[in-house]
Design a protein around this motif. Structure first.
Motif, short mmCIF file in Angstrom:
data_model
loop_
_atom_site.label_atom_id
_atom_site.label_comp_id
_atom_site.label_asym_id
_atom_site.label_seq_id
_atom_site.Cartn_x
_atom_site.Cartn_y
_atom_site.Cartn_z
N VAL B 2 28.51 35.94 1.41
CA VAL B 2 29.89 36.03 0.94
C VAL B 2 30.75 35.17 1.86
N PHE B 29 30.45 32.57 -7.10
CA PHE B 29 31.40 33.36 -7.89
C PHE B 29 32.69 33.50 -7.10
N GLY B 40 31.31 34.64 -3.63
CA GLY B 40 29.98 35.23 -3.51
C GLY B 40 28.93 34.20 -3.89
N LEU B 41 27.90 34.03 -3.04
CA LEU B 41 26.87 33.02 -3.31
C LEU B 41 25.60 33.69 -3.79
N VAL B 42 24.99 33.10 -4.77
CA VAL B 42 23.72 33.61 -5.28
C VAL B 42 22.74 32.46 -5.30
N GLY B 43 21.53 32.70 -4.79
CA GLY B 43 20.51 31.65 -4.78
C GLY B 43 19.68 31.72 -3.51
N ILE B 65 24.38 38.74 3.83
CA ILE B 65 24.16 40.00 3.15
C ILE B 65 22.73 40.50 3.32
N SER B 66 21.77 39.64 3.13
CA SER B 66 20.39 40.12 3.26
C SER B 66 19.89 39.88 4.69
N GLN B 75 11.48 44.60 3.16
CA GLN B 75 11.96 44.25 1.82
C GLN B 75 10.81 43.87 0.89
N SER D 31 29.37 39.92 -8.57
CA SER D 31 28.46 38.77 -8.44
C SER D 31 27.05 39.32 -8.26
N LYS D 32 26.17 39.09 -9.22
CA LYS D 32 24.80 39.61 -9.11
C LYS D 32 23.93 38.59 -8.38
N GLY D 33 23.37 38.96 -7.24
CA GLY D 33 22.47 38.08 -6.49
C GLY D 33 21.03 38.39 -6.86
N VAL D 34 20.10 37.62 -6.29
CA VAL D 34 18.69 37.86 -6.56
C VAL D 34 18.31 39.25 -6.08
N VAL D 35 18.77 39.60 -4.89
CA VAL D 35 18.39 40.89 -4.31
C VAL D 35 19.51 41.91 -4.40
N ARG D 36 20.73 41.47 -4.21
CA ARG D 36 21.84 42.40 -4.13
C ARG D 36 22.99 41.97 -5.03
N ILE D 38 27.21 41.92 -5.28
CA ILE D 38 28.40 41.94 -4.45
C ILE D 38 29.60 42.18 -5.37
#
Lengths: 349, 349, 349, 349
Positions: B2, B29, B40-43, B65-66, B75, D31-36, D38
């Motif tokens: 984020v 996002f 928010g970043l996804v990837g 976040i992770s 995990q 915001s849907k991530g691969v794992v989480r 947000i």
């Protein structure tokens, strides 16, 4: 040394300690208090260390009185030392400004950063070829290729090179290219590395462990000195505390504390202490004013693209403000800005 | 990940970040708040790391976040692991008691300590041949001679050997004699050493740096794992705080915290945490009750003459109390005392 | 007391100190070392305090030898004390389980939480009517209305009430409704409040300051004792460190350390130490095993709607696991679960 | 605000949060991530606080984005404030030197110390009539008699008075005699006292709690501001760390950090931070250079006889060195030494 007996200690316990101390040629003075007995020891402290007095019956506590370090102490070396790095002094009469990129990424980037540093008044250039990184997935440095870049940039700019060595097995190759070897905060207690740089024939920049006491730090310097190398410059770079606003807490008091007990020079690294660009200039000013013998800061021609610690690298207006502070403030505390000294030009090795 | 923009960030700053993230195949996002914008970043997080987002204009903060570690995380490895040390398990079903002298001083002292340990229920023996000491004037261990003593005492007692390695150059010789390699608190961030033990083919006991966060400690374990060695046991040994009554503050909460995020076993060292003999038994009981997979403690046949850490070594009544705790408490938390398991006898290598 | 002179101290400096010590009826034993002189003082320590020896010429350091607290020390009170809270013991023979909501929000919520607590084996109920909050914008408690709810719930459940007082001006009204007054971590050094609860006639639960040393904490207890109130129970609730995984670091070693030097009972608050529900049960088990005299935990019938510290409140399976630990573990360390004792029923006041 | 869901969170968990946020008029961006997943929240942060989002199912973490304080923040008050103490400014354009004895012991001692302070360039006088002391057996101050001495010395010297108040019940009487009320480090989180000084009509000097984060400190200032008093000056006085060479570690970085987020003035207390006379001058120089708005130091005509903190009180050559620094350095960082300003003379009240 002072031994404080427990309230339950017997006269026999006291007698055994006196006997043990006398067996190595020491003297023991016994003071009986209402509740406890105290024993003052006089003689060779090293011989007392081997007695394991703390483990003896009736012993509550053992207070050391004199400093545990010798070669780096002012006790037998009252004046403060100057360490010379290829003709550049770091010591009590001057103020030395060291700058450069956190990591060597390419010749172009390193050269540009070194020129920025030089223009701002730096007389030594920093730059990492071997990077100790918390994550095995982070950029670990260019290694020997980075050292070669540093050599080449030294020739181009005339600035002697300070660079980190992270493994005792690399000391020889780093010493071949560098003018000063840096031992980083994570390696302050890597005793094999300390001994190796102690035998390297190069001056050493010893960063404080991020959670080391000043005494432990001076003991680390003693490891280097014990191998015959007294050209050690200490570097305060922040300690770990509960405060989250800065990456670490710059322990500015460490500067006068070290100067009161050790003859070694001490400089300050505000970049790694704060981890925030906006604090570098005020903290550098504070370092000069408190009496530090120099500062070491990160500069980078393009912080946004830096592979390491970009957010703390200076450029533009901030770097100009720092250059001004380095020119104006040292004379206020009785020092010469090292960049104004005439110096034998650096010749390629 | 984020990204929190500063209040002053412009729409252009935001657009540049979105573009950069998309350039490596990620999605961004954007949430515009009254004061700040959040992205928010996804990837793939690794690809984001190389973007140096923190250094970009308008970025206030970047929240990860992770977890930054992978191989040691739960995990993708939900169950908890058992590490076997020459037939002795350390893991979730058992409770393993490791004991021995802080330093190997002689064959007689080591043998006697190992027999005390075995009689008290220990199934692994500890003992230091290479000692990292704060002072260059303190006893540094017997070196290879100490390793040979440990081998010989293993043959005599059947107890596999855990011993420390302090220098990457010594890993081969230590691995020849030891059944488990210990990386000490001062070397937790000695990345060259971590990589060397990662390639040693021996299980590793990784002590927590005395001022390392749990995340940094797991990153150190990741360094070992990344070299193909997943046989890593973590050891909580106290952290540095302002409290002077104990040498360090045992962070007992680290046991369940680690177990919630990593599949690696974790044991507790109450001797080095407290530095006081009178706390070893209560802290060992606490370690069992909190769910640790084992404890490692100092024992010495004659603490008064110990060359290292005498004041914290157990013997006599304290050792019997510890032996009793190790027998009685683990079943209360659903574990088997590892000393009661039948085990293939140790054969000389 | 031991005075360590600086290396530069003169014979005259030493003579002045001896004279000053003798002027208040003390004795001074002088031990001249090679580098420094040490002076051991024997006599009434309070009279030495007024001499301001640290400020005298030639003095390098002053080591206190005996404990600075008296009434709460074991030195003149060897056994460990039991404090009774309306018929419920907290002390060395029992294990006392205290539970309830962090804050009193309504009669229904408080009653339900108290019934959960009682069903799980609690013999004392906690609940806050006055809440010290870091933010002036956070819920500050119901005040006197909250006290009245606590009184009424005590009548309904028979559980005596422990509640916090945050201001010396409120001590009288809180004492009217509560059976035990809690002094919170933020007020451990609020000396006016300590003196007020010392005169209140009620037992006191004194939480450790989140960054207090054990010695400072015992000095705070001494303030209460000095006003004639020896019914003080200490509560370890975690200290501030650099570790972010838990809200604070539970200093489990503080339990045996306190028990070795003070006769006062000591309990553990795992809820506020950890700030995470998943750690409460393992930390409570550790508290029992280390020898604590009790635990105090947050329970709430509906943590999602709690106005304070919801994330750490127990319910359901966790609370049952805790209840089981409180029944099974104390006998393993030689204690009786306080809930199994017969007790005079609580009558309304 | 940003909510980070756990990897196990369900779509239903997310939906419940969105619904709850919207129920108080906020917006939630998922915001849907691969794992989480947000969730970014936009709207009135105070209304979100009451939702107890941390306690909801599926929530892993909640990150606050904007500052939790308002009245003391620069967010809606961009310039930096000046606080006037009976005509003496403390703020961004000046450098204010405050000095005096730690404790008021007698009129003669207080007058002499005030005259020393004035001669050295001080424009405000400090001195404690109510002393918060760790030990109930230590000197607790002269109380009201001390306040009267301070009033009388103000009349004699013209220096306005800064003095500590330790109990909410004393605020009225202290405000009657003092020109500025000091809240000490031990009382930074004594919220009743903060509110009382907030209503006192006097400027307040708010020391940082010795283990408070900067954010907690600003929240304490917010308590005062919320009662209508914005005349608050912050005072950095060292934080508790593991380093024993100084009593506390002066967090010099706190000065620029506070100035970046709050409009309140901030000064430095090197005397209580270091606890060592030899560090006062270098630390004061550092404070000026880093950009502090003033310093407050202990001076005493006869430190050997001081009833409180004698070892850190300045006199003679040290005080002259400090006076020189206060004259010479502030202009180097763009400030006027406050003692050179013409000022309306103090008239007796």
């Amino acid at each position: 040394m002072v031994i404080v007996m427990t309230p339950e200690a017997t006269a026999e316990d006291v007698a055994r300690i006196v006997e043990k101390v006398e067996s190595v040629g020491g003297e023991a003075f016994v003071s009986k208090g209402v509740v406890r007995t105290i024993i003052g020891l006089v003689g060779d402290i090293d011989s007392f260390h081997h007695l394991n007095l703390r483990g003896m019956a009736g012993v509550g506590d053992v207070h050391r009185i004199s400093d545990p370090y010798k070669l780096v102490s002012r006790q037998h070396h009252a004046g403060r030392s100057t360490v010379w790095v290829r003709g550049v002094p770091i010591g009590p009469d001057t103020f030395t400004f060291i700058a450069g990129p956190c990591a060597v990424e390419s010749r172009a980037q390193t050269l540009e950063a070194a020129e920025m540093a030089k223009a701002a008044g730096a007389t030594l250039m920093r730059g990492g070829a071997f990077k100790p990184r918390t994550s095995p997935y982070a950029f670990q440095g260019l290694g020997v290729e980075g050292l070669e870049i540093l050599s080449s940039v030294r020739e181009a700019t005339g600035l002697p090179v300070v660079t980190e060595v992270v493994d005792a097995r690399d000391v020889a190759v780093v010493a071949e290219h560098a003018d000063m070897l840096q031992v980083g905060t994570r390696n302050m207690a890597n005793f094999g590395l300390l001994q190796a740089v102690g035998e390297s024939g190069r001056p050493v920049l010893l960063k404080r462990g991020m959670t080391a006491t000043i005494e432990e730090w001076l003991m680390a310097a003693e490891y280097i000195a014990q191998r015959g190398n007294l050209d050690v410059v200490l570097c305060e770079r922040g300690i770990r505390t509960f405060e989250p606003a800065t990456r670490n807490t710059l322990d500015i008091s460490a500067v006068p504390v070290v100067q009161a007990t050790s003859h070694l020079p001490i400089i300050v690294d505000p970049s790694h202490a704060a981890g925030r660009k906006d604090l570098i200039v005020p903290l550098s000013r504070a370092a000069i004013a408190v009496g530090a013998d120099g500062v070491i800061v990160d500069v980078h021609p393009d912080p946004e693209s830096a592979l390491c610690d970009g957010p703390q690298a200076l450029l533009g207006a901030d770097l100009r403000a720092l250059a001004q502070a380095v020119r104006q403030l040292p004379p206020m505390v009785g020092r010469v800005d090292a960049s104004t000294l005439s110096r034998t030009p650096v010749v390629p090795r």
